[in-house]
Design a protein around this motif. Structure first.
Motif, PDB file in Angstrom:
ATOM      1  N   GLY A 282      38.088  29.543  42.106  1.00  0.00           N
ATOM      2  CA  GLY A 282      39.257  28.699  42.472  1.00  0.00           C
ATOM      3  C   GLY A 282      39.832  29.369  44.018  1.00  0.00           C
ATOM      4  N   GLU A 283      39.634  30.444  44.494  1.00  0.00           N
ATOM      5  CA  GLU A 283      40.176  31.002  45.623  1.00  0.00           C
ATOM      6  C   GLU A 283      39.769  30.265  46.707  1.00  0.00           C
ATOM      7  OE1 GLU A 283      40.733  35.281  46.224  1.00  0.00           O
ATOM      8  OE2 GLU A 283      39.822  35.839  44.328  1.00  0.00           O
ATOM      9  N   LYS A 284      40.672  30.198  47.712  1.00  0.00           N
ATOM     10  CA  LYS A 284      40.312  29.748  49.058  1.00  0.00           C
ATOM     11  C   LYS A 284      39.723  30.699  49.959  1.00  0.00           C
ATOM     12  CE  LYS A 284      42.349  25.809  47.851  1.00  0.00           C
ATOM     13  NZ  LYS A 284      41.791  24.775  47.474  1.00  0.00           N
ATOM     14  N   PRO A 285      38.430  30.262  50.580  1.00  0.00           N
ATOM     15  CA  PRO A 285      37.589  31.262  51.289  1.00  0.00           C
ATOM     16  C   PRO A 285      38.594  31.733  52.560  1.00  0.00           C
ATOM     17  CG  PRO A 285      36.412  29.220  50.921  1.00  0.00           C
ATOM     18  CD  PRO A 285      37.919  28.916  50.332  1.00  0.00           C
ATOM     19  N   GLY A 286      39.386  30.763  53.195  1.00  0.00           N
ATOM     20  CA  GLY A 286      40.182  31.193  54.267  1.00  0.00           C
ATOM     21  C   GLY A 286      41.239  32.283  54.077  1.00  0.00           C
ATOM     22  N   THR A 287      41.510  32.405  52.814  1.00  0.00           N
ATOM     23  CA  THR A 287      42.572  33.627  52.201  1.00  0.00           C
ATOM     24  C   THR A 287      41.925  34.823  51.843  1.00  0.00           C
ATOM     25  OG1 THR A 287      42.497  32.847  50.120  1.00  0.00           O
ATOM     26  CG2 THR A 287      44.069  31.594  51.494  1.00  0.00           C
ATOM     27  N   ILE A 288      40.523  35.048  51.942  1.00  0.00           N
ATOM     28  CA  ILE A 288      39.848  36.063  51.505  1.00  0.00           C
ATOM     29  C   ILE A 288      39.404  36.704  52.716  1.00  0.00           C
ATOM     30  CG2 ILE A 288      37.947  36.957  50.350  1.00  0.00           C
ATOM     31  CD1 ILE A 288      37.829  34.479  48.592  1.00  0.00           C
ATOM     32  N   PRO A 289      39.749  38.057  53.192  1.00  0.00           N
ATOM     33  CA  PRO A 289      39.312  38.698  54.339  1.00  0.00           C
ATOM     34  C   PRO A 289      37.877  38.857  54.427  1.00  0.00           C
ATOM     35  CG  PRO A 289      41.304  39.749  53.332  1.00  0.00           C
ATOM     36  CD  PRO A 289      40.699  38.745  52.408  1.00  0.00           C
ATOM     37  N   VAL A 290      37.497  38.879  55.890  1.00  0.00           N
ATOM     38  CA  VAL A 290      36.243  39.122  55.879  1.00  0.00           C
ATOM     39  C   VAL A 290      36.024  40.805  55.680  1.00  0.00           C
ATOM     40  CG1 VAL A 290      34.126  39.578  57.585  1.00  0.00           C
ATOM     41  CG2 VAL A 290      35.637  37.374  57.534  1.00  0.00           C
ATOM     42  N   ALA A 291      34.913  41.261  54.905  1.00  0.00           N
ATOM     43  CA  ALA A 291      34.702  42.654  54.382  1.00  0.00           C
ATOM     44  C   ALA A 291      33.462  43.194  55.135  1.00  0.00           C
ATOM     45  CB  ALA A 291      34.616  42.726  53.110  1.00  0.00           C
ATOM     46  N   ASN A 292      33.419  44.316  55.460  1.00  0.00           N
ATOM     47  CA  ASN A 292      32.278  45.019  55.839  1.00  0.00           C
ATOM     48  C   ASN A 292      31.344  45.408  54.648  1.00  0.00           C
ATOM     49  OD1 ASN A 292      32.949  45.119  58.712  1.00  0.00           O
ATOM     50  ND2 ASN A 292      34.479  46.838  58.354  1.00  0.00           N
ATOM     51  N   ALA A 293      30.169  45.345  54.865  1.00  0.00           N
ATOM     52  CA  ALA A 293      29.253  45.995  53.824  1.00  0.00           C
ATOM     53  C   ALA A 293      29.378  47.390  53.587  1.00  0.00           C
ATOM     54  CB  ALA A 293      27.896  45.439  54.573  1.00  0.00           C
ATOM     55  N   SER A 294      29.229  47.585  52.469  1.00  0.00           N
ATOM     56  CA  SER A 294      29.615  49.091  51.956  1.00  0.00           C
ATOM     57  C   SER A 294      28.216  49.881  51.930  1.00  0.00           C
ATOM     58  CB  SER A 294      30.355  49.276  50.777  1.00  0.00           C
ATOM     59  OG  SER A 294      29.521  48.636  49.821  1.00  0.00           O
ATOM     60  N   GLY A 295      28.401  51.177  52.149  1.00  0.00           N
ATOM     61  CA  GLY A 295      27.284  52.077  51.983  1.00  0.00           C
ATOM     62  C   GLY A 295      26.324  52.258  53.076  1.00  0.00           C
ATOM     63  N   SER A 296      25.769  53.374  53.028  1.00  0.00           N
ATOM     64  CA  SER A 296      24.493  53.360  54.227  1.00  0.00           C
ATOM     65  C   SER A 296      23.663  54.383  53.823  1.00  0.00           C
ATOM     66  CB  SER A 296      25.003  53.797  55.513  1.00  0.00           C
ATOM     67  OG  SER A 296      25.802  55.091  55.377  1.00  0.00           O
ATOM     68  N   ASN A 297      22.214  54.035  53.840  1.00  0.00           N
ATOM     69  CA  ASN A 297      21.084  54.871  53.211  1.00  0.00           C
ATOM     70  C   ASN A 297      20.289  55.318  54.480  1.00  0.00           C
ATOM     71  OD1 ASN A 297      21.965  54.059  50.645  1.00  0.00           O
ATOM     72  ND2 ASN A 297      20.770  52.077  50.597  1.00  0.00           N
ATOM     73  N   LEU A 298      19.909  56.432  54.328  1.00  0.00           N
ATOM     74  CA  LEU A 298      18.874  57.088  55.113  1.00  0.00           C
ATOM     75  C   LEU A 298      17.614  56.956  54.523  1.00  0.00           C
ATOM     76  CD1 LEU A 298      17.737  58.625  57.521  1.00  0.00           C
ATOM     77  CD2 LEU A 298      18.103  60.961  56.448  1.00  0.00           C
ATOM     78  N   VAL A 299      16.583  56.062  55.411  1.00  0.00           N
ATOM     79  CA  VAL A 299      15.136  55.949  54.798  1.00  0.00           C
ATOM     80  C   VAL A 299      14.172  56.330  55.841  1.00  0.00           C
ATOM     81  CG1 VAL A 299      13.696  54.138  53.898  1.00  0.00           C
ATOM     82  CG2 VAL A 299      16.029  54.043  53.376  1.00  0.00           C
ATOM     83  N   ILE A 300      13.061  57.101  55.306  1.00  0.00           N
ATOM     84  CA  ILE A 300      12.255  57.479  56.347  1.00  0.00           C
ATOM     85  C   ILE A 300      10.762  57.154  56.024  1.00  0.00           C
ATOM     86  CG2 ILE A 300      11.151  59.816  57.480  1.00  0.00           C
ATOM     87  CD1 ILE A 300      13.989  61.191  56.944  1.00  0.00           C
ATOM     88  N   ASN A 301      10.111  56.751  56.967  1.00  0.00           N
ATOM     89  CA  ASN A 301       8.700  56.507  56.849  1.00  0.00           C
ATOM     90  C   ASN A 301       7.862  57.559  57.454  1.00  0.00           C
ATOM     91  OD1 ASN A 301       6.034  55.526  56.842  1.00  0.00           O
ATOM     92  ND2 ASN A 301       6.613  53.247  56.794  1.00  0.00           N
ATOM     93  N   ALA A 302       7.373  58.553  56.633  1.00  0.00           N
ATOM     94  CA  ALA A 302       6.822  59.471  57.063  1.00  0.00           C
ATOM     95  C   ALA A 302       5.368  59.354  57.503  1.00  0.00           C
ATOM     96  CB  ALA A 302       6.605  60.663  55.953  1.00  0.00           C
ATOM     97  N   LYS A 303       4.701  58.436  57.049  1.00  0.00           N
ATOM     98  CA  LYS A 303       3.625  58.088  57.746  1.00  0.00           C
ATOM     99  C   LYS A 303       3.530  57.408  58.905  1.00  0.00           C
ATOM    100  CE  LYS A 303      -0.475  55.313  56.326  1.00  0.00           C
ATOM    101  NZ  LYS A 303      -1.140  54.231  55.392  1.00  0.00           N
ATOM    102  N   ALA A 304       4.511  56.623  59.294  1.00  0.00           N
ATOM    103  CA  ALA A 304       4.792  55.855  60.552  1.00  0.00           C
ATOM    104  C   ALA A 304       5.307  56.899  61.324  1.00  0.00           C
ATOM    105  CB  ALA A 304       5.765  54.690  60.357  1.00  0.00           C
ATOM    106  N   ALA A 305       5.948  57.639  61.089  1.00  0.00           N
ATOM    107  CA  ALA A 305       6.566  58.908  62.047  1.00  0.00           C
ATOM    108  C   ALA A 305       5.429  59.701  62.598  1.00  0.00           C
ATOM    109  CB  ALA A 305       7.554  59.871  61.181  1.00  0.00           C
ATOM    110  N   ALA A 306       4.506  60.118  61.753  1.00  0.00           N
ATOM    111  CA  ALA A 306       3.455  60.786  62.196  1.00  0.00           C
ATOM    112  C   ALA A 306       2.290  60.057  63.021  1.00  0.00           C
ATOM    113  CB  ALA A 306       2.401  61.195  60.861  1.00  0.00           C
TER     114      ALA A 306
END
Length: 325
Positions: A282-306
């Motif tokens: 029932g909430e109106k979209p226009g009253t819901i602030p746009v949020a930033n995605a949360s979290g940040s992950n470090l992912v490494i591809n060791a094979k690609a790096a080599a």
């Protein structure tokens, strides 16, 4: 008197029972959530699946009290507009638009059906909403503006001698241009020069990447749907020329880029689905602030790096959430 009181009590009980049954029936009424994405690739697919998971956890089961529809524009803005018009005509309870071009098409097609966007870098610059804090109208969503400073610090850490970074981007995609401008702004503080290589179509991406060979020390691919759809061609250029390729999304690291600090797009989808649930309740979209995605992950591809000539320091490997060998 006793008989009458008994009758009245029975009547009240029946009324309460009927009201409870009506409420339960209303709660079980089917809702329709229509989802459209500009293209299918790992990050956007993960966001879609996250939306569905959030709906399930809130009690909306596909095939029971939920109809979950999904269509991809296969990279075509014209197809995105057609899907938007079709969804607008079908009048679902909520429309989820994944990525900037699909969100732009959707807000053009309807000003009344609730629209919740996701994986949109800069919704204001893309003219999807006027204000992040107070979107107004029928639109809100989740932004995935990349943690660029952390990403470019990572590039410098893994390729310390880097002076020039090539950025392959689609000049026709608003989010890609916004990211490019942000990258150009942060580069001088890191003693980096940005070399642009534009590709307006997926078919142009390979040539754009090839044009950077011999001119740059690494390639960076922003969260640009046109470019990421042709990720394999850029990775081939990187492997063939010992030219490290970094990406703005961690899903592409699983496909063969060297590394990224970015969002878990399944979780971005879950966060988006939570907004969809609020709208369904029932909430109106226009009253819901746009949020930033949360979290940040470090992912490494060791094979690609080599394969691309990068030696990953043990300290970087130690702080990675995931290392792909």
């Amino acid at each position: 008197m006793r008989l009458r009181a008994t009758m009245i009590g029975s009547g009240l009980a029946l009324a309460l029972l009927a009201g409870t049954a009506a409420f339960a029936q209303q709660a079980q009424q089917k809702v329709t959530v229509a989802v459209t994405a500009i293209v299918e690739h790992p990050a956007l697919d993960a966001a879609r699946d996250g939306v569905k998971k959030a709906l399930e956890e809130a009690g909306y089961k596909d095939g029971a009290n939920l109809t979950f529809r999904y269509e991809s524009a296969q990279g075509s803005p014209a197809t995105a507009a057609q899907i938007a018009q079709k969804f607008a005509g079908e009048n679902p309870n909520v429309i989820v638009a994944i990525a900037t071009p699909s969100a732009q098409a959707m807000v053009t097609a309807t000003q009344t059906i609730p629209v919740v966007f996701t994986a949109v870098t800069d919704p204001v610059a893309a003219q999807i909403v006027k204000d992040r804090k107070a979107p107004g109208g029928n639109v809100t969503g989740i932004s995935d503006f990349s943690p660029l400073e952390a990403q470019f610090d990572l590039i410098k850490e893994l390729v310390p001698a880097a002076k020039k970074i090539g950025v392959v981007f689609n000049p026709g995609e608003a989010n890609s241009v916004a990211l490019l401008n942000a990258v150009k702004a942060l580069a001088p503080a890191r003693s980096l020069q940005i070399v642009e290589a534009s590709a307006g179509r997926t078919a142009d991406v390979s040539a754009a990447a090839q044009s950077l060979v011999g001119k740059v020390d690494a390639i960076y691919l922003p969260t640009d749907n046109t470019i990421i759809s042709a990720l394999g061609t850029v990775l081939a250029v990187g492997a063939d020329n010992k030219l490290p390729v970094f990406t703005g999304d961690t899903e592409s690291v699983q496909k063969g880029s060297v590394a990224s600090i970015g969002f878990d797009y399944f979780q971005v989808g879950v966060e988006t689905g939570a907004v969809v649930v609020r709208v369904l309740k029932g909430e109106k979209p226009g009253t819901i602030p746009v949020a930033n995605a949360s979290g940040s992950n470090l992912v490494i591809n060791a094979k690609a790096a080599a394969a691309m000539g990068v030696t990953v320091p043990p300290a970087v490997l130690a702080r990675a959430k995931q290392v792909i060998n």
